[in-house]
Design an enzyme around this catalytic site. Structure first.
Site, PDB file in Angstrom:
ATOM      1  N   GLU A   1       8.784  -1.010 -60.866  1.00 42.26           N
ATOM      2  CA  GLU A   1       8.259   0.126 -61.637  1.00 42.26           C
ATOM      3  C   GLU A   1       8.120   1.366 -60.757  1.00 42.26           C
ATOM      4  OE1 GLU A   1       5.883  -2.378 -65.075  1.00 42.26           O
ATOM      5  OE2 GLU A   1       4.743  -1.687 -63.360  1.00 42.26           O
TER       6      GLU A   1
ATOM      7  N   CYS B   1      -6.623  -2.474 -64.174  1.00 43.73           N
ATOM      8  CA  CYS B   1      -5.714  -1.961 -65.206  1.00 43.73           C
ATOM      9  C   CYS B   1      -5.977  -0.480 -65.473  1.00 43.73           C
ATOM     10  CB  CYS B   1      -5.900  -2.781 -66.485  1.00 43.73           C
ATOM     11  SG  CYS B   1      -4.914  -2.172 -67.845  1.00 43.73           S
TER      12      CYS B   1
ATOM     13  N   ALA C   1     -21.259  -7.874 -55.471  1.00 48.91           N
ATOM     14  CA  ALA C   1     -22.110  -9.056 -55.671  1.00 48.91           C
ATOM     15  C   ALA C   1     -21.511 -10.256 -54.960  1.00 48.91           C
ATOM     16  CB  ALA C   1     -22.247  -9.354 -57.161  1.00 48.91           C
TER      17      ALA C   1
ATOM     18  N   THR D   1      -3.341  -7.989 -68.166  1.00 49.66           N
ATOM     19  CA  THR D   1      -4.573  -7.515 -68.781  1.00 49.66           C
ATOM     20  C   THR D   1      -4.912  -8.210 -70.103  1.00 49.66           C
ATOM     21  OG1 THR D   1      -4.596  -5.395 -67.691  1.00 49.66           O
ATOM     22  CG2 THR D   1      -5.572  -5.468 -69.881  1.00 49.66           C
TER      23      THR D   1
ATOM     24  N   HIS E   1      18.484   0.813 -89.878  1.00 50.10           N
ATOM     25  CA  HIS E   1      19.604   1.551 -89.307  1.00 50.10           C
ATOM     26  C   HIS E   1      19.371   3.057 -89.406  1.00 50.10           C
ATOM     27  CE1 HIS E   1      23.753   2.217 -88.108  1.00 50.10           C
ATOM     28  NE2 HIS E   1      23.845   3.100 -89.089  1.00 50.10           N
TER      29      HIS E   1
ATOM     30  N   ALA F   1       6.410  -7.013 -69.985  1.00 57.61           N
ATOM     31  CA  ALA F   1       7.411  -5.961 -69.801  1.00 57.61           C
ATOM     32  C   ALA F   1       7.426  -5.517 -68.359  1.00 57.61           C
ATOM     33  CB  ALA F   1       7.090  -4.772 -70.701  1.00 57.61           C
TER      34      ALA F   1
ATOM     35  N   CYS G   1      -2.168  -0.693 -64.827  1.00 61.74           N
ATOM     36  CA  CYS G   1      -1.344  -0.431 -66.013  1.00 61.74           C
ATOM     37  C   CYS G   1      -1.379   1.023 -66.477  1.00 61.74           C
ATOM     38  CB  CYS G   1      -1.812  -1.280 -67.194  1.00 61.74           C
ATOM     39  SG  CYS G   1      -2.676  -2.797 -66.825  1.00 61.74           S
TER      40      CYS G   1
ATOM     41  N   LYS H   1      -0.216   3.819 -63.935  1.00 62.66           N
ATOM     42  CA  LYS H   1       1.208   3.516 -63.714  1.00 62.66           C
ATOM     43  C   LYS H   1       2.058   3.985 -64.883  1.00 62.66           C
ATOM     44  CE  LYS H   1       2.700   0.003 -65.516  1.00 62.66           C
ATOM     45  NZ  LYS H   1       2.793  -1.405 -65.279  1.00 62.66           N
TER      46      LYS H   1
ATOM     47  N   GLU I   1      17.703  -2.843 -84.414  1.00 66.50           N
ATOM     48  CA  GLU I   1      18.495  -3.570 -85.411  1.00 66.50           C
ATOM     49  C   GLU I   1      19.414  -4.607 -84.750  1.00 66.50           C
ATOM     50  OE1 GLU I   1      21.446  -1.314 -87.696  1.00 66.50           O
ATOM     51  OE2 GLU I   1      21.453   0.222 -86.128  1.00 66.50           O
TER      52      GLU I   1
ATOM     53  N   TYR J   1       7.461  -6.897 -60.442  1.00 69.79           N
ATOM     54  CA  TYR J   1       7.429  -5.838 -61.447  1.00 69.79           C
ATOM     55  C   TYR J   1       6.805  -4.543 -60.920  1.00 69.79           C
ATOM     56  CZ  TYR J   1       2.470  -6.361 -62.866  1.00 69.79           C
ATOM     57  OH  TYR J   1       1.097  -6.371 -62.905  1.00 69.79           O
TER      58      TYR J   1
HETATM   59  C1  LIG Z   1       0.000  -1.326 -60.206  1.00 70.17           C
HETATM   60  C2  LIG Z   1      -0.372  -2.346 -61.263  1.00 70.17           C
HETATM   61  C3  LIG Z   1       0.225  -2.276 -62.495  1.00 70.17           C
HETATM   62  C4  LIG Z   1      -0.115  -3.191 -63.477  1.00 70.17           C
HETATM   63  N1  LIG Z   1       0.503  -3.076 -64.706  1.00 70.17           N
HETATM   64  C5  LIG Z   1       0.186  -3.944 -65.691  1.00 70.17           C
HETATM   65  C6  LIG Z   1       0.780  -3.820 -66.978  1.00 70.17           C
HETATM   66  O1  LIG Z   1       1.617  -2.947 -67.218  1.00 70.17           O
HETATM   67  N2  LIG Z   1       0.391  -4.696 -67.947  1.00 70.17           N
HETATM   68  C7  LIG Z   1      -0.533  -5.693 -67.710  1.00 70.17           C
HETATM   69  O2  LIG Z   1      -0.862  -6.445 -68.626  1.00 70.17           O
HETATM   70  N3  LIG Z   1      -1.094  -5.839 -66.487  1.00 70.17           N
HETATM   71  C8  LIG Z   1      -0.763  -4.992 -65.476  1.00 70.17           C
HETATM   72  N4  LIG Z   1      -1.357  -5.115 -64.237  1.00 70.17           N
HETATM   73  C9  LIG Z   1      -2.261  -6.281 -64.005  1.00 70.17           C
HETATM   74  C10 LIG Z   1      -3.650  -6.013 -64.581  1.00 70.17           C
HETATM   75  O3  LIG Z   1      -4.176  -4.839 -64.013  1.00 70.17           O
HETATM   76  C11 LIG Z   1      -4.551  -7.198 -64.297  1.00 70.17           C
HETATM   77  O4  LIG Z   1      -3.942  -8.370 -64.810  1.00 70.17           O
HETATM   78  C12 LIG Z   1      -5.939  -7.061 -64.926  1.00 70.17           C
HETATM   79  O5  LIG Z   1      -6.583  -5.896 -64.490  1.00 70.17           O
HETATM   80  C13 LIG Z   1      -6.788  -8.290 -64.587  1.00 70.17           C
HETATM   81  O6  LIG Z   1      -8.089  -8.125 -65.079  1.00 70.17           O
HETATM   82  P1  LIG Z   1      -9.315  -8.864 -64.359  1.00 70.17           P
HETATM   83  O7  LIG Z   1     -10.494  -8.612 -65.236  1.00 70.17           O
HETATM   84  O8  LIG Z   1      -8.951 -10.248 -64.039  1.00 70.17           O
HETATM   85  O9  LIG Z   1      -9.480  -8.123 -62.974  1.00 70.17           O
HETATM   86  P2  LIG Z   1      -9.595  -6.585 -62.593  1.00 70.17           P
HETATM   87  O10 LIG Z   1      -9.229  -5.696 -63.709  1.00 70.17           O
HETATM   88  O11 LIG Z   1      -8.851  -6.444 -61.319  1.00 70.17           O
HETATM   89  O12 LIG Z   1     -11.138  -6.377 -62.344  1.00 70.17           O
HETATM   90  C14 LIG Z   1     -11.809  -6.976 -61.257  1.00 70.17           C
HETATM   91  C15 LIG Z   1     -12.929  -6.055 -60.833  1.00 70.17           C
HETATM   92  O13 LIG Z   1     -13.815  -6.776 -60.012  1.00 70.17           O
HETATM   93  C16 LIG Z   1     -14.297  -5.900 -59.003  1.00 70.17           C
HETATM   94  N5  LIG Z   1     -14.797  -6.751 -57.929  1.00 70.17           N
HETATM   95  C17 LIG Z   1     -14.087  -7.595 -57.128  1.00 70.17           C
HETATM   96  N6  LIG Z   1     -14.915  -8.274 -56.306  1.00 70.17           N
HETATM   97  C18 LIG Z   1     -16.167  -7.861 -56.602  1.00 70.17           C
HETATM   98  C19 LIG Z   1     -17.462  -8.215 -56.106  1.00 70.17           C
HETATM   99  N7  LIG Z   1     -17.633  -9.185 -55.175  1.00 70.17           N
HETATM  100  N8  LIG Z   1     -18.543  -7.577 -56.621  1.00 70.17           N
HETATM  101  C20 LIG Z   1     -18.391  -6.617 -57.575  1.00 70.17           C
HETATM  102  N9  LIG Z   1     -17.204  -6.258 -58.074  1.00 70.17           N
HETATM  103  C21 LIG Z   1     -16.103  -6.882 -57.614  1.00 70.17           C
HETATM  104  C22 LIG Z   1     -13.080  -5.068 -58.659  1.00 70.17           C
HETATM  105  O14 LIG Z   1     -13.432  -3.858 -58.031  1.00 70.17           O
HETATM  106  C23 LIG Z   1     -12.456  -4.851 -60.032  1.00 70.17           C
HETATM  107  O15 LIG Z   1     -12.904  -3.670 -60.634  1.00 70.17           O
HETATM  108  C24 LIG Z   1      -1.066  -4.206 -63.226  1.00 70.17           C
HETATM  109  C25 LIG Z   1      -1.668  -4.288 -61.973  1.00 70.17           C
HETATM  110  C26 LIG Z   1      -1.317  -3.369 -60.998  1.00 70.17           C
HETATM  111  C27 LIG Z   1      -1.982  -3.466 -59.659  1.00 70.17           C
END
Ligand SMILES: Cc1cc2nc3c(=O)[nH]c(=O)nc-3n(C[C@H](O)[C@H](O)[C@H](O)COP(=O)(O)OP(=O)(O)OC[C@H]3O[C@@H](n4cnc5c(N)ncnc54)[C@H](O)[C@@H]3O)c2cc1C
Length: 452
Positions: free
Chosen positions: A185, A45, A117, A316, A441, A346, A50, A53, A446, A181
């Site tokens: 976008e 994110c 990891a 997120t 208004h 959205a 997010c 973007k 509204e 989405y």
């Molecule tokens: C272009 C784009 C736009 C988006 N826009 C929106 C939005 O407008 N609104 C919204 O709500 N969501 C949006 N999202 C989705 C949102 O980013 C995700 O839903 C959110 O980040 C999920 O969180 P998470 O903690 O599950 O995973 P992530 O935030 O993806 O975090 C996972 C982390 O784990 C790390 N990782 C993976 N494997 C390993 C490993 N084996 N060892 C160590 N580290 C590791 C990765 O590097 C990463 O940093 C968007 C996603 C993208 C790609």
């Protein structure tokens, strides 16, 4: 709480939205916590989702507003757009957020390892670069999702949303594969910034999970703004020419499409490759996700998972809530299940759309007897100009109870308006409650209380 034989009470894999929240809440409950991150602290994110973007969306909206400015009496001379300036400004903000998230971990005394990891057992992980093995009473998998890889010949010439923030120059011609989405976008961003945009999709629809009327409206407006769509057109191959340009061939019998950048945005899958799940007996679900119960438990009692990797709702705020609920349940004995109803979402397309609750089609299927109220209006900001872009709002109401089951909006600021309206849907308010609310208004919002 602490098993003295383990290095930590909790080891979190992935410092994204869910992992960072779980880490700091568990630490605040007194747990000894460590987190491993293989890329950058903050996760998708913050680093490549997010936030960057949305900054690109803001940048591209200036182009639209500058076009309208003359109607409002402004003369704007010599307006020019410079991609590297924007790209670098976005990158600096990502750095700022990366530092802020790192600081959050430090403040909460969460140890962090900038390393990949892999799970080696129910209570152990191995850091792949350092080779260090770390033990923990509990392991939380919060590794997120990853763009689905293109598989056609020439896929190596394409990019995903991971790379799109780092382009050297603003491409003259962008071809976007997919119509979810993220695709819509970036189509809006590049179209407004001046690129020629073609969206190619293997099916005949955009944004499948959204209400039909919103999708139709977005399609019509974006076509009028110059985005070209090609439906039912799976990509067959991408050729790269000596001058660096690309030629995209589809399986629909149509002419190949030239492009400077091909962005593949065909979905995101749970990120589990090489995670060592076989060492703890976890079997993936049908969509490649880690199956969990309502509290994030996997089939291995000491291993939990939250966020996109569980593929419940890939957003997120959901990953954050799941991470928080996990930490509260496991380290403070507070059970607090995440509610998955009435989740607002959205699409920051141009114009944006936003929705909460059931679409008209879903409501008909589940509730049978429904009432639908719509407003099709010209946003006041567009009154002076030649744009015939109309906003469209829809309320879906259960006929038996008068309860508002869904709100669907497309038009300027729809996401900002919908966040507040989502409270009404979550609270189970009725259409009569909307009717009883006095309009503010003049505003677009509204319309929500004026539909009869
Ligand atoms: C272009 C784009 C736009 C988006 N826009 C929106 C939005 O407008 N609104 C919204 O709500 N969501 C949006 N999202 C989705 C949102 O980013 C995700 O839903 C959110 O980040 C999920 O969180 P998470 O903690 O599950 O995973 P992530 O935030 O993806 O975090 C996972 C982390 O784990 C790390 N990782 C993976 N494997 C390993 C490993 N084996 N060892 C160590 N580290 C590791 C990765 O590097 C990463 O940093 C968007 C996603 C993208 C790609």
């Amino acid at each position: 709480m602490t098993e003295p034989t383990f290095d930590y009470d909790l080891f979190v894999i992935g410092a994204g939205s869910g992992g960072v929240r779980a880490s700091r809440i568990a630490a605040s409950h007194g747990a000894r916590v460590a987190v491993a991150e293989e890329f950058r602290i903050g996760g998708t994110c913050v680093i490549r989702g997010c936030v960057p973007k949305k900054l690109l969306v803001y940048a591209s909206q200036f182009a639209v507003d500058l076009g309208h400015a003359a109607d409002y009496g402004w003369t704007v001379e010599g307006a020019r757009f410079d991609w590297p300036t924007l790209r670098n400004a976005v990158a600096r903000d990502v750095d700022r957020l990366n530092a802020a998230y790192t600081q959050t971990l430090n403040v909460h005394k969460v140890a962090h390892f900038l390393d990949r990891a892999e799970i080696t057992g129910p209570h152990s992980v191995r850091l792949t670069s350092s080779g260090q093995t770390i033990t923990a009473a509990k392991i939380l998998i919060a590794t997120g999702a990853w763009p689905v890889a293109a598989e056609f010949p020439g896929a190596e010439h394409t990019i995903s949303s991971n790379e799109v923030f780092h382009l050297e120059t603003l491409p003259g011609r962008v071809l976007i594969a997919g119509a979810g989405y993220i695709a819509m976008e970036f189509a809006g961003v590049f179209n407004a910034l001046g690129s020629a945009v073609t969206v190619i999709n293997r099916s005949n629809a955009i944004l499948r999970s959204y209400d039909f009327d919103l999708r139709e409206r977005l399609l019509a407006i974006t076509q009028a703004r110059g985005i070209t769509y090609r439906f039912n057109a799976p990509i067959d191959r991408v050729e790269k020419h000596d001058d660096g340009s690309l030629l995209v061939h589809c399986n629909d019998g149509g002419a190949p499409v030239p492009a400077d950048v091909v962005l593949v945005a065909t979905g995101r899958r749970a990120n589990t490759a090489g995670l060592g799940l076989e060492h703890v007996g976890i079997t993936l679900g049908a969509r490649g996700e880690i199956p969990v119960d309502g509290e994030g438990r996997t089939s291995c009692p000491s291993v939990f998972a939250v966020g996109d990797v569980t593929d419940r709702v890939q957003l997120t705020p959901i990953a954050i809530r799941e991470g928080h609920a996990f930490a509260d349940a496991q380290f403070a004995g507070k059970a607090s299940a995440v509610a998955y109803d009435a989740i607002p979402s959205a699409v920051f397309s141009q114009p944006p759309l936003a929705a909460v609750g059931l679409t008209e089609a879903e409501a008909r299927e589940r509730h049978g007897d429904i009432r639908v109220f719509t407003s099709d209006f010209r946003p006041m900001k567009n009154i002076f100009n030649r744009r015939i872009e109309r906003g469209y709002y829809k309320l879906v109401v259960d006929a038996a109870t008068d309860r508002v089951l869904g709100i669907h909006m497309i038009g300027p600021d729809a996401p900002e308006i919908l966040q507040a309206a989502a409270i009404a849907v979550k609270a189970g308010l009725t259409k009569a409650d909307f009717d009883a609310t006095v309009a503010l208004h003049p505003s677009m919002a509204e319309e929500l209380v004026l539909m009869r």
